[in-house]
Design an enzyme around this catalytic site. Structure first.
Site, PDB file in Angstrom:
ATOM      1  CG  HIS A  84     -17.452 134.242 -33.512  1.00 53.06           C
ATOM      2  ND1 HIS A  84     -18.001 135.317 -34.194  1.00 53.06           N
ATOM      3  CD2 HIS A  84     -16.826 134.771 -32.428  1.00 53.06           C
ATOM      4  CE1 HIS A  84     -17.731 136.439 -33.539  1.00 53.06           C
ATOM      5  NE2 HIS A  84     -17.019 136.136 -32.463  1.00 53.06           N
ATOM      6  CB  CYS A 140     -17.119 137.579 -36.849  1.00 58.13           C
ATOM      7  SG  CYS A 140     -17.598 135.957 -37.483  1.00 58.13           S
TER       8      CYS A 140
END
Length: 474
Positions: A424, A113
């Protein structure tokens, strides 16, 4: 790594290597490139049933030379409706995405990510995409190493896929070339690729493109990256003890927003970031002394990158710890206060023209000519016009496309979690029509502008790590 063959419809694809250290979604992405069948449509028969995206390869007993069977239909080219007007709500989901006007998402290939969010933010710069399109496939004769060349080509191709694809893109080649050029992104723990720092990925990619996207006709070689992202700083280095003073110049590709207990707004953090203390040898004292460095911007870019310095090395836990403090940032950023006196003088005329255009839009009095007096400009505000402002009525005696020192927010890269090497990352990108899209890997979604300003920190929610601003020109 076992090598298998895959039968799909009437075709058989032999010699496909399975990287068992990666989740099956990576294997499915490989098959996607071969067959055109999106991972979510693939049904691959293995021991125990259908292969799941997060299955553990060690429990499936896949052997070298084994033949697997896949069921699924490939993507079809989206055709324009042949009859009458069709409302967006009535279109298939794939066509709705196209109608919304934003590019595709990127599959997460296992803790990637950080890479996906970086690509989505930089993909929002049309001038960068144009420069990449003109980049040659053959290695150029300017000393560019093969790994840098390959990464540049992979960036160009990935951007092209994002613009042309309806469904999410699997950036396999980009990931491989990134790890080849910068092995730190190939770090593993327990045979699993580790999460990485998005800011480091951003910095290394920009550095590589700075080296490859150059014009050999100029001396020294220059290129679009310097004009697009480069910031020239002039720094006054002063030693209070000896009275020594000197001027230093450097080019950087981002401004740092330093965060401390008294920083509540981006403007304050940038002010801290442009002033620092350092120890170095003093010629007059004959020993090490303390110097103060105060920097000012001497040349502005078309796109201003701002990094929030949220991470620091924590010895106790031996990892990058995160500063969660809330730091507000504006949709419109004015950096006039951070500029050198020379640059401020250059900015006065275009700034006055910009004010005249804005005043004319609201029916206010227009001064007509730029004031020659020195401005005492404000810092930042939370609202502003588009960077693509109509300036047809501007004074023709001043060349167009001049920078004003005012920037509009077009992309935010956020982090959720307590450490740079975990958690994330997500990219939030403003579209040409003013809409904001949250690119959470392969799942883009529309967001409201007020939601973007809530990414300022203060908790465990997504918070801004990198902001990308576009210059408002006149």
């Amino acid at each position: 790594m076992p090598t298998v063959s895959v039968k799909w419809q009437k075709e058989t694809f032999p010699g496909i290597e399975i990287d068992t250290s990666q989740p099956p979604i990576v294997f499915k992405s490989q098959l996607y490139t071969l067959t055109g069948v999106p991972p979510e449509r693939q049904k691959i028969m293995v021991k125990g049933g259908i292969l799941k995206d997060d299955a553990d390869w060690s429990t499936l007993g896949v052997k070298d030379g084994q033949k697997l069977m896949m069921i699924g239909t490939a993507d079809e080219i989206v055709k324009a409706p042949e009859k009458g007007p069709v409302f967006v709500e009535d279109l298939p989901e794939e066509e709705q995405v196209v109608a919304l006007g934003h590019s595709a998402g990127l599959y997460n290939l296992g803790n990637t990510c950080y890479m996906n969010s970086t690509l989505q933010c930089l993909h929002s710069v049309p001038e960068l995409k144009s420069a990449l399109l003109s980049y040659s496939d053959s290695v150029r004769g300017n000393g560019v190493d093969q790994a840098s060349h390959n990464l540049t080509v992979a960036t160009r191709n990935t951007f092209g896929e994002l613009d042309q694809s309806v469904r999410p893109v699997a950036p396999l080649l980009f990931l491989q070339t990134l790890r080849k050029k910068y092995p730190q992104f190939a770090q593993q723990q327990n045979n699993v690729y580790m999460q990485q720092d998005a800011e480091e990925c951003w910095t290394q990619l920009v550095y590589t493109l700075t080296q490859t996207l150059t014009s050999e006709a100029s001396e020294p070689p220059a290129g679009p990256m310097k004009e697009l992202f480069g910031i020239d700083l002039v720094s006054r280095v002063h030693c209070a003890e000896s009275g020594e003073e000197s001027l230093e110049r450097e080019s950087v590709y981002s401004l740092k927003c330093h965060i401390s207990h008294d920083v509540n707004h981006l403007h304050e953090g940038l002010k801290h970031g442009l002033k620092s203390e350092l120890e170095k040898a003093s010629p007059s004292l004959g020993r090490t002394a303390l110097y103060t460095r105060e920097s000012r911007i001497d040349e502005l870019p078309r796109y201003l990158t701002v990094q929030f310095v949220r991470f620091f090395w924590k010895r106790e836990s031996n990892q990058k710890a995160k500063i969660l403090r809330k730091v507000d940032y504006p949709l419109e950023l004015d950096v006039y206060d951070f500029c050198s006196d020379e640059l401020k003088q250059k900015l006065q005329a275009p700034r006055q023209m910009l004010r005249d255009v804005e005043n004319a839009k609201f029916g206010l009095k227009v001064q007509g000519k730029a004031s020659s007096s020195t401005e005492n400009e404000g810092s930042s505000s939370n609202a502003g016009e588009s960077s693509g402002m109509d300036i047809d009525k501007a004074d023709s005696s001043v060349p167009k496309k001049q920078l004003t020192g005012i920037y509009d927010l077009i992309a935010v890269l956020t982090h959720k979690g307590r450490s740079a090497d975990s958690g994330h990352y997500v990219g939030w990108v403003k579209q040409d029509d003013g809409k904001w899209i949250e690119f959470d890997d392969d799942n883009p979604s529309i967001r409201k502008e007020e939601e973007i300003l809530k990414l300022s920190g203060g908790g465990d929610w997504h918070m801004a790590y990198i902001c990308l601003y576009k210059a408002r020109v006149i």
